[in-house]
Motif scaffolding. Structure first.
Motif, PDB file in Angstrom:
ATOM      1  N   LEU A   2      13.184  61.298 -63.427  1.00 25.99           N
ATOM      2  CA  LEU A   2      12.506  62.047 -62.333  1.00 25.99           C
ATOM      3  C   LEU A   2      12.564  61.168 -61.242  1.00 25.99           C
ATOM      4  O   LEU A   2      12.227  59.717 -61.230  1.00 25.99           O
ATOM      5  CB  LEU A   2      11.460  62.465 -62.759  1.00 25.99           C
ATOM      6  N   ASP A   6      10.533  65.216 -57.073  1.00 22.64           N
ATOM      7  CA  ASP A   6      10.632  66.120 -58.222  1.00 22.64           C
ATOM      8  C   ASP A   6       8.793  66.307 -58.458  1.00 22.64           C
ATOM      9  O   ASP A   6       7.899  65.589 -58.351  1.00 22.64           O
ATOM     10  CB  ASP A   6      11.196  65.201 -59.330  1.00 22.64           C
ATOM     11  N   PRO A   9       6.007  66.359 -64.574  1.00 22.48           N
ATOM     12  CA  PRO A   9       6.082  67.358 -65.751  1.00 22.48           C
ATOM     13  C   PRO A   9       4.507  67.469 -66.295  1.00 22.48           C
ATOM     14  O   PRO A   9       3.929  66.560 -66.222  1.00 22.48           O
ATOM     15  CB  PRO A   9       6.966  66.561 -66.861  1.00 22.48           C
ATOM     16  N   SER A  10       4.462  68.631 -66.743  1.00 23.99           N
ATOM     17  CA  SER A  10       3.073  68.887 -67.644  1.00 23.99           C
ATOM     18  C   SER A  10       3.044  67.908 -68.689  1.00 23.99           C
ATOM     19  O   SER A  10       4.185  68.203 -69.440  1.00 23.99           O
ATOM     20  CB  SER A  10       3.170  70.425 -68.171  1.00 23.99           C
ATOM     21  N   PHE A  11       2.011  67.588 -69.274  1.00 27.56           N
ATOM     22  CA  PHE A  11       1.540  66.920 -70.583  1.00 27.56           C
ATOM     23  C   PHE A  11       0.404  67.277 -70.727  1.00 27.56           C
ATOM     24  O   PHE A  11      -0.455  67.574 -70.066  1.00 27.56           O
ATOM     25  CB  PHE A  11       1.928  65.562 -70.209  1.00 27.56           C
ATOM     26  N   ASP A  33      -1.747  66.781 -67.354  1.00 34.27           N
ATOM     27  CA  ASP A  33      -1.494  66.693 -65.741  1.00 34.27           C
ATOM     28  C   ASP A  33      -2.561  67.344 -65.070  1.00 34.27           C
ATOM     29  O   ASP A  33      -2.643  66.812 -63.699  1.00 34.27           O
ATOM     30  CB  ASP A  33      -0.029  67.235 -65.769  1.00 34.27           C
ATOM     31  N   ASP A 106       1.789  58.480 -76.200  1.00 36.71           N
ATOM     32  CA  ASP A 106       2.819  59.407 -76.074  1.00 36.71           C
ATOM     33  C   ASP A 106       3.592  59.099 -77.283  1.00 36.71           C
ATOM     34  O   ASP A 106       4.705  58.817 -77.041  1.00 36.71           O
ATOM     35  CB  ASP A 106       3.565  58.987 -74.765  1.00 36.71           C
ATOM     36  N   GLU A 110       7.238  62.590 -75.347  1.00 39.16           N
ATOM     37  CA  GLU A 110       7.483  63.746 -74.788  1.00 39.16           C
ATOM     38  C   GLU A 110       7.380  63.621 -73.229  1.00 39.16           C
ATOM     39  O   GLU A 110       8.159  63.793 -72.264  1.00 39.16           O
ATOM     40  CB  GLU A 110       6.124  64.737 -75.006  1.00 39.16           C
ATOM     41  N   LEU A 111       6.266  62.730 -72.834  1.00 39.28           N
ATOM     42  CA  LEU A 111       6.145  62.332 -71.308  1.00 39.28           C
ATOM     43  C   LEU A 111       7.288  61.583 -71.110  1.00 39.28           C
ATOM     44  O   LEU A 111       7.807  61.456 -69.856  1.00 39.28           O
ATOM     45  CB  LEU A 111       4.624  61.808 -71.265  1.00 39.28           C
ATOM     46  N   SER A 113      10.152  61.060 -72.271  1.00 39.27           N
ATOM     47  CA  SER A 113      11.341  61.699 -72.247  1.00 39.27           C
ATOM     48  C   SER A 113      11.406  62.440 -70.816  1.00 39.27           C
ATOM     49  O   SER A 113      12.515  62.662 -70.224  1.00 39.27           O
ATOM     50  CB  SER A 113      11.501  62.568 -73.469  1.00 39.27           C
ATOM     51  N   ALA A 114      10.292  63.317 -70.577  1.00 35.65           N
ATOM     52  CA  ALA A 114      10.501  64.163 -69.552  1.00 35.65           C
ATOM     53  C   ALA A 114      10.666  63.484 -68.292  1.00 35.65           C
ATOM     54  O   ALA A 114      11.410  63.622 -67.353  1.00 35.65           O
ATOM     55  CB  ALA A 114       9.287  64.906 -69.546  1.00 35.65           C
TER      56      ALA A 114
END
Length: 182
Positions: A2, A6, A9-11, A33, A106, A110-111, A113-114
């Protein structure tokens, strides 16, 4: 990865928020977030706990935490280690014991990676820093190799420049004149 413009992302992640809790399980809190809605976020990632370069950066962010808070910014640090590893590291590492900001876990990546900041061979976070405005839009990104620590003063200077919402020349410092378009 990102980049500027951008949306963050939600986390929703577990975080170590305090070491002085009456019991170890009270040292943790779920943060998202949206936990600091309306604030600037300085989100930074490091490769691994119990390493050599990482604590120097984390401690440097801790020392400047009040400077960031004065600018209505919340620091959030994270790696792919668990909240239990974060807590153990903070208890073991003198300069991290009184850390004034949360350490996010994390564990599922997930975060990371996003955001697109996982090292391709090692599978850990790169040394990435994101400055996110109060609307959740990424306004700054910097990424360093695993072996090189970032300059936290430069992150603060960049936040200052972004908050002017004006044109800032090279090496601009808070309080200096900004540029005027002709």
């Amino acid at each position: 990865m990102l980049t500027v413009g951008d949306r963050l992302p939600s986390f929703e992640l577990q975080a170590v928020t305090r070491l002085d809790a009456p019991s170890p399980d009270q040292a943790f809190e779920t943060l998202s977030d949206q936990s600091y809605a309306g604030k600037w976020l300085v989100l930074f990632a490091w490769p691994k706990d119990f390493t050599f370069v990482c604590p120097t950066e984390i401690a440097a962010f801790g020392k400047l935490n009040e400077e960031f808070a004065d600018r209505d910014a919340q620091i959030l640090g994270f790696s792919t280690d668990s909240e239990f590893v974060h807590r153990a590291w903070r208890m073991h590492q003198e300069e991290l014991r009184d850390l004034p900001f949360p350490m996010l876990a994390d564990l599922k990546r997930e975060l990371a990676s996003a955001l697109g900041i996982l090292h391709k061979q090692e599978g850990v976070c790169l040394r990435a820093t994101f400055i996110v405005d109060p609307e959740g839009i990424i306004r700054h990104v910097s990424v360093y190799d695993l072996s090189v620590g970032r300059n936290v003063q430069e992150v603060l200077r960049t936040l200052d420049a972004l908050q002017t919402d004006e044109l800032c020349p090279c090496n601009w410092q808070k309080g200096q004149d900004t540029l005027q378009a002709a």
